[in-house]
Design a protein around this motif. Sequence first.
Motif, PDB file in Angstrom:
ATOM      1  N   ASN A  21     -35.680  23.495  67.062  1.00  0.00           N
ATOM      2  CA  ASN A  21     -37.031  24.059  67.197  1.00  0.00           C
ATOM      3  C   ASN A  21     -37.935  23.034  67.875  1.00  0.00           C
ATOM      4  N   SER A  22     -37.543  22.604  69.064  1.00  0.00           N
ATOM      5  CA  SER A  22     -38.290  21.553  69.742  1.00  0.00           C
ATOM      6  C   SER A  22     -38.180  21.699  71.254  1.00  0.00           C
ATOM      7  N   GLU A  23     -39.326  21.637  71.929  1.00  0.00           N
ATOM      8  CA  GLU A  23     -39.356  21.588  73.392  1.00  0.00           C
ATOM      9  C   GLU A  23     -39.346  20.122  73.799  1.00  0.00           C
ATOM     10  N   ASP A  24     -38.186  19.657  74.239  1.00  0.00           N
ATOM     11  CA  ASP A  24     -38.021  18.228  74.510  1.00  0.00           C
ATOM     12  C   ASP A  24     -37.279  18.034  75.816  1.00  0.00           C
ATOM     13  N   SER A  25     -36.600  16.899  75.986  1.00  0.00           N
ATOM     14  CA  SER A  25     -35.978  16.597  77.285  1.00  0.00           C
ATOM     15  C   SER A  25     -34.865  17.560  77.663  1.00  0.00           C
ATOM     16  N   ARG A  26     -34.370  18.337  76.715  1.00  0.00           N
ATOM     17  CA  ARG A  26     -33.406  19.386  77.068  1.00  0.00           C
ATOM     18  C   ARG A  26     -34.053  20.446  77.950  1.00  0.00           C
ATOM     19  N   TYR A  27     -35.374  20.586  77.855  1.00  0.00           N
ATOM     20  CA  TYR A  27     -36.096  21.628  78.569  1.00  0.00           C
ATOM     21  C   TYR A  27     -37.062  21.055  79.621  1.00  0.00           C
ATOM     22  N   ILE A  28     -37.694  19.926  79.321  1.00  0.00           N
ATOM     23  CA  ILE A  28     -38.704  19.376  80.240  1.00  0.00           C
ATOM     24  C   ILE A  28     -38.173  18.224  81.074  1.00  0.00           C
ATOM     25  N   GLY A  29     -36.922  17.815  80.810  1.00  0.00           N
ATOM     26  CA  GLY A  29     -36.328  16.721  81.563  1.00  0.00           C
ATOM     27  C   GLY A  29     -36.706  15.355  80.994  1.00  0.00           C
ATOM     28  N   THR A  30     -36.176  14.321  81.619  1.00  0.00           N
ATOM     29  CA  THR A  30     -36.510  12.965  81.188  1.00  0.00           C
ATOM     30  C   THR A  30     -37.982  12.673  81.486  1.00  0.00           C
ATOM     31  N   VAL A  31     -38.538  11.724  80.750  1.00  0.00           N
ATOM     32  CA  VAL A  31     -39.985  11.470  80.810  1.00  0.00           C
ATOM     33  C   VAL A  31     -40.240  10.106  81.436  1.00  0.00           C
ATOM     34  N   PRO A  32     -40.993  10.044  82.541  1.00  0.00           N
ATOM     35  CA  PRO A  32     -41.342   8.751  83.147  1.00  0.00           C
ATOM     36  C   PRO A  32     -42.166   7.898  82.181  1.00  0.00           C
ATOM     37  N   ARG A  33     -41.992   6.614  82.273  1.00  0.00           N
ATOM     38  CA  ARG A  33     -42.686   5.691  81.380  1.00  0.00           C
ATOM     39  C   ARG A  33     -44.202   5.890  81.382  1.00  0.00           C
ATOM     40  N   GLU A  34     -44.757   6.143  82.556  1.00  0.00           N
ATOM     41  CA  GLU A  34     -46.220   6.258  82.618  1.00  0.00           C
ATOM     42  C   GLU A  34     -46.750   7.468  81.858  1.00  0.00           C
ATOM     43  N   LYS A  35     -45.862   8.431  81.527  1.00  0.00           N
ATOM     44  CA  LYS A  35     -46.278   9.596  80.755  1.00  0.00           C
ATOM     45  C   LYS A  35     -46.309   9.324  79.253  1.00  0.00           C
ATOM     46  N   LEU A  36     -45.746   8.193  78.824  1.00  0.00           N
ATOM     47  CA  LEU A  36     -45.803   7.831  77.415  1.00  0.00           C
ATOM     48  C   LEU A  36     -47.209   7.348  77.090  1.00  0.00           C
ATOM     49  N   ILE A  37     -47.840   7.977  76.109  1.00  0.00           N
ATOM     50  CA  ILE A  37     -49.210   7.620  75.738  1.00  0.00           C
ATOM     51  C   ILE A  37     -49.221   6.440  74.785  1.00  0.00           C
ATOM     52  N   GLY A  38     -48.336   6.459  73.795  1.00  0.00           N
ATOM     53  CA  GLY A  38     -48.293   5.377  72.824  1.00  0.00           C
ATOM     54  C   GLY A  38     -47.249   5.643  71.758  1.00  0.00           C
TER      55      GLY A  38
END
Length: 226
Positions: free
Chosen positions: A178-195
């Motif tokens: 029950n999670s929308e994560d990298s399986r659906y949105i792909g890998t996440v660039p470092r600059e998109k990490l907020i904290g």
Amino acid sequence: MRRTLRENRGFLLFLLGFGLFRTAVADWNPIPSASMRPTLLEGDVVLVNRLAYDLKLPLTDVVLLPLAEPQRGDIVTLSSPAGGTRLIKRIVGLPGDRIAMQGGVLILNGQPLAYTDRRTVGEQLAPGWPVAAVRATEQLPGHSHAVQFLPGVTARRDFAERTVPADEFFLLGDNRDNSEDSRYIGTVPREKLIGRAHHVLVAADWLGEDGWRMAPRWGRWFTALR
């Protein structure tokens, strides 16, 4: 207008400073969904360290100075690459890692992870919609943490091996089905990490049988996340 600004200058400067503090140093993030159960519950408010990885230009994703490397197992807030929505997930794959999943089992660099302490519990997908859930401890290298599976729910439990690109991360919700994560949105660039989220600040139970209830969960206040 000038008189109003002059008379309220101290208050306006306070608001400006407070806003900059929240966007550059520390923030709090309410949990609106079940995607991180059982680690985080709807109604939790987590404390987020915005300086955990990078110093950024306030209100932007522009990195001014890298401060530390994100670690496998960290719980992070992020701007979704698929639309900018703020999400909270766990880092399971670092740059260069090979990631796959078979039958819900995460495979990291060719090695299936172990899942210990399995048990079945009752879970509500929504008020009046009870389902059986399986909880276990996932043994990430160097970090163990709780995860949840919903066998009766249709979900993406298999994907072929992929390599995490440089300076990107593979994220999953602890509530795997029950999670929308990298399986659906792909890998996440470092600059998109907020904290990095590191503590539950306060918590309230707001999902009663009628769909709304507000009662403090005192036992979750000021608890560290793992």
